[in-house]
Write a protein that holds these residues in place. Sequence first.
Motif, short mmCIF file in Angstrom:
data_model
loop_
_atom_site.label_atom_id
_atom_site.label_comp_id
_atom_site.label_asym_id
_atom_site.label_seq_id
_atom_site.Cartn_x
_atom_site.Cartn_y
_atom_site.Cartn_z
N ARG A 65 48.86 21.97 6.07
CA ARG A 65 48.01 20.79 6.00
C ARG A 65 46.61 21.22 5.60
N ARG A 66 45.83 20.30 5.07
CA ARG A 66 44.42 20.59 4.78
C ARG A 66 43.76 21.08 6.07
N ALA A 122 42.83 32.72 7.68
CA ALA A 122 42.33 31.93 6.55
C ALA A 122 42.64 30.45 6.79
N THR A 123 41.89 29.60 6.11
CA THR A 123 42.07 28.15 6.20
C THR A 123 42.52 27.62 4.85
N ALA A 124 43.50 26.72 4.89
CA ALA A 124 43.93 26.03 3.67
C ALA A 124 42.86 25.03 3.32
N PRO A 127 43.41 20.58 -0.90
CA PRO A 127 44.41 19.61 -0.48
C PRO A 127 45.81 20.13 -0.77
N SER A 128 46.74 19.89 0.14
CA SER A 128 48.13 20.32 -0.05
C SER A 128 48.76 19.53 -1.18
N GLY A 129 49.77 20.20 -1.83
CA GLY A 129 50.54 19.53 -2.87
C GLY A 129 49.80 19.57 -4.14
#
Length: 129
Positions: A65-66, A122-124, A127-129
């Motif tokens: 997820r974001r 780390a952080t995503a 935005p996903s996808g």
Amino acid sequence: VDPSPAMVDIARRRSRGAAGVRFVVGDAADLPLPDGSVSIAWAIASLHHWPDRAAGLAEIGRVLRREGRLLIGERRLRRAGGHGLTEEDVAGPVDLLTSVGYGDVSVMSRRTGLSTMQVVSATASAPSG
């Protein structure tokens, strides 16, 4: 997710009764999970086995997820060639994480008994996808 059916079976047996836990056979570079479906992902003592680290890290970014978190834990090796990463080897995943869209990348070391664990966080951020 683990590529070994035997390891997935062990994990299932050890976590019997735990709510919200699911184990599946799969590969880091081709996760059998929907986009943005995971809030935390971790790879413990496995990154050094991945044949294509960039593909695996990008795929984890797809399912996170974001603002989801990725944690990678590897034993610190004094020299290359064992189960873990040397201190110099950690720079590779840090650079890869940044290049495939992660933010807030950091590395910390923690002594655990006779060895030292290196943890990359780390952080995503995309935005996903």
